[in-house]
Write a protein that holds these residues in place. Structure first.
Motif, PDB file in Angstrom:
ATOM      1  N   HIS A 119       0.906  -1.196  -0.046  1.00  7.75           N
ATOM      2  CA  HIS A 119       0.088   0.086   0.051  1.00  7.75           C
ATOM      3  C   HIS A 119       0.807   1.235   0.235  1.00  7.75           C
ATOM      4  O   HIS A 119       0.676   2.041  -0.666  1.00  7.75           O
ATOM      5  N   ASP A 123       0.771   1.152  -4.451  1.00  4.55           N
ATOM      6  CA  ASP A 123      -0.526   1.790  -4.534  1.00  4.55           C
ATOM      7  C   ASP A 123      -0.345   3.433  -4.490  1.00  4.55           C
ATOM      8  O   ASP A 123      -0.848   4.094  -5.267  1.00  4.55           O
ATOM      9  N   ARG A 310      -8.087   1.509  -1.935  1.00  3.89           N
ATOM     10  CA  ARG A 310      -7.054   0.608  -0.754  1.00  3.89           C
ATOM     11  C   ARG A 310      -6.459   1.470   0.174  1.00  3.89           C
ATOM     12  O   ARG A 310      -6.679   0.851   1.194  1.00  3.89           O
ATOM     13  N   VAL A 311      -6.052   2.287  -0.359  1.00  6.79           N
ATOM     14  CA  VAL A 311      -5.302   3.221   0.756  1.00  6.79           C
ATOM     15  C   VAL A 311      -6.409   3.898   1.632  1.00  6.79           C
ATOM     16  O   VAL A 311      -5.903   3.909   2.779  1.00  6.79           O
TER      17      VAL A 311
END
Length: 586
Positions: A119, A123, A310-311
């Motif tokens: 992440h 990401d 996602r983050v």
């Protein structure tokens, strides 16, 4: 395009840079319209035989100036837009890291280190691309496309422009469909990369165990399977990604075909000049980049959107341990009063602690003993506020520990955990972790008290010896004692030793305990241990069994009761006697 909505807070923050960058980008888009127009003018002049050297020099001068302006302005907008995107990456990385430091152990029990690292790297890179290259392609493709279409419609021929744009709606439909598929597949690919990242981190950390059990071949095979899975999922992404360019090239090619067919007929009918048709097709060539960029844009924004989501899931995870409004900033020092009626770990039905209460006077030593899983470490975790949500109270200096700021509370506590974590740095840096500016004499005083200085001086580089990741180059006992030295350097009000003498022999244990008694006079110490010799000199000893307090008192008082503590103490003394070659009769 939802990712741009997600990032609107950042665009507002850096609005000056983005406004200037986009403004310069629009100027460049307009300057790029000059060369095709000049080509048409020159061709028509040649066709009519009116071109002379002076006019040619004038047109070439205009072309050179526009090229120079484009060169300078492209440099400036790149600095503005891409520079801002780098700031976004840094800012989000710092936010994510700061959020990680606020998370409780429960958070890390549910998530793998490799996934969190993915992440913070992959990401965030995708999000940076969306804020940089994504903004570029959006503005540039729209601006260049609209400017070109307006120019050819107004300055050349609107009917031919309409004919050339007939295939464009099909491109919009197809690229939108590709973008939806890309978003789904990229999310799956990122998850697969997280698994691979976690596997790599775990295998490298556990390489000693892998080699000891001869599992190198199996571990490599496991890595190969995960790597193949990452490749397969990224190939699935690439299959969708690879559809953009051929689709766009086909659409643009169709526009060229229609332009030449119908434009040629208009030249023959003398509705257009040959120079105008050449300018039209040259302008149409300028549309190739916006169309390709539009396809690339879907790729970038869908990757950025999947990564941002996602983050965001991590950043939106609530902080379990929160400070009260108006919390006390001063470090506590005084008596400890513990009264835990009931405590359950999150998502557990069984109680970890029940009816555990004691009072520990300032400067006294508390020993906590019991079987594995009895709740010894749990008490220490509650003292440090790694967990909340228990029925009861813990008072420190006659005030609930919830009323202190976390930094103040934990600043008064020195903790030596069961799992002795050392950083990949020198021994001096590990010992002076809480205060890197301390003098060498202070570091040596702490290592002397932990009885590890002799070992350190035996290393070739002494205190400058780099211990490797997690202290891989040291023995278990050395790691334990360096961890104790690190805690002692703080000179904390309360020292927590969580079974921190298990890897040293009885003689060293006794020496360390004697040093603690001398150097920590007036300071509180709490020791958990399976070895009762480590706590027999404590001012108060509590015995836990399945999370409940079953015995409490001094060593002498507990021995008189002849209950669990007495039986365990006698058994351990017999074991020591047998190890020394004695007999039960002795």
């Amino acid at each position: 395009m939802r990712v741009f909505g997600y990032l609107m807070w950042f665009f507002k923050q850096e609005k000056k840079a983005y406004i200037v960058g986009i403004g310069l980008l629009l100027i460049v888009a307009m300057l790029q319209l000059i060369p095709p127009w000049l080509i048409g003018v020159v061709v028509d002049s040649i066709d009519m035989g009116s071109l002379n050297g002076q006019d040619l020099a004038k047109w070439m001068g205009i072309l050179a100036l526009s090229a120079l302006a484009i060169y300078v302005l492209q440099y400036l907008w790149r600095v503005m837009i891409f520079g801002s995107a780098v700031k976004l990456s840094r800012q989000m990385r710092e936010r994510l890291y700061a959020h990680f430091t606020q998370m409780s152990p429960q958070f890390y029990q549910k998530r793998r280190v490799g996934d969190l690292m993915a992440h913070a790297t992959n990401d965030l890179s995708a999000i940076q691309q969306a804020a940089g290259a994504g903004v570029l392609t959006l503005v540039d493709s729209l601006a260049t496309g609209l400017f070109v279409i307006a120019t050819i419609a107004i300055m050349i021929d609107a009917k031919l422009t309409f004919i050339a744009l007939i295939p464009m709606p099909l491109m919009a439909l197809l690229t939108n469909y590709y973008g939806t598929l890309l978003h789904k597949r990229f999310g799956v690919a990122q998850a697969a990369f997280s698994d691979l990242n976690d596997k790599t981190q775990e295998s490298i950390s556990g390489i000693k165990v892998i080699k000891t059990f001869g599992q190198e071949k199996e571990d490599v095979e496991s890595f190969r399977e995960l790597s193949s899975d990452v490749v397969a999922k990224n190939v699935a992404v690439a299959r969708i990604d690879s559809l953009f360019d051929p689709t766009i090239s086909f659409i643009v090619g169709s526009s060229f075909f229609l332009s030449i067919v119908f434009g040629g007929r208009m030249v023959i009918a003398e509705e257009l000049s040959i120079g105008q048709l050449i300018s039209f097709t040259t302008y149409l060539g300028l549309l190739v980049w916006p169309m390709l960029a539009f396809g690339w844009l879907f790729n970038i924004v869908e990757r950025g959107r999947a990564s941002y989501e996602r983050v965001s899931q991590l950043l939106n995870h609530p902080v379990d341990i929160k400070e009260k409004t108006g919390a006390v900033d001063a470090q506590p020092s005084g008596d400890l009063e513990v009264d835990i009626i009931d405590f359950k770990f999150p998502n557990d039905e069984a109680s970890a602690l029940q009816d555990v209460s004691f009072i520990l006077k300032r400067g006294d030593t508390l020993g906590i003993v019991g079987r594995t899983g009895a709740g010894k470490t749990t008490i220490l975790k509650l003292l440090m506020r790694e967990f909340d949500g228990y029925d009861g109270q813990i008072l420190f200096d006659q005030r609930s520990i919830n009323e202190y700021k976390l930094k103040a509370l934990r600043g008064s506590i020195g903790y030596v955990p069961q799992d002795h974590f050392l950083f990949s740095a020198s021994i001096r840096e590990n010992v002076a972790f809480t205060d890197p500016s301390v003098s060498q004499s202070v570091v040596e005083l702490s290592t002397k008290s932990a009885h590890v200085q002799e070992d350190i001086l035996g290393f070739r580089n002494g205190y400058d010896t780099v211990v490797g990741e997690r202290g891989v180059s040291l023995s278990g006992g050395q790691k334990q004692r360096i961890s104790i030295a690190r805690a002692l350097l703080m000179d904390p009000e309360v020292l927590l030793l969580d079974d921190s003498l298990s890897a040293v022999d009885a003689k060293t244990e006794e020496a360390i305990l004697s040093s603690l008694k001398e150097t920590r006079e007036g300071k509180t110490t709490i020791i958990t241990s399976h070895r009762l010799s480590a706590v027999q000199h404590a001012d108060l000893i509590i015995v836990l069994d399945e999370g409940k307090l079953v015995e409490k008192g001094t060593h002498e008082e507990l021995m008189e009761k002849q209950d669990w503590y007495y039986r365990m103490y006698v058994r351990q003394q017999l074991e020591v006697l047998v190890e020394r070659g004695g007999t039960r009769h002795d």
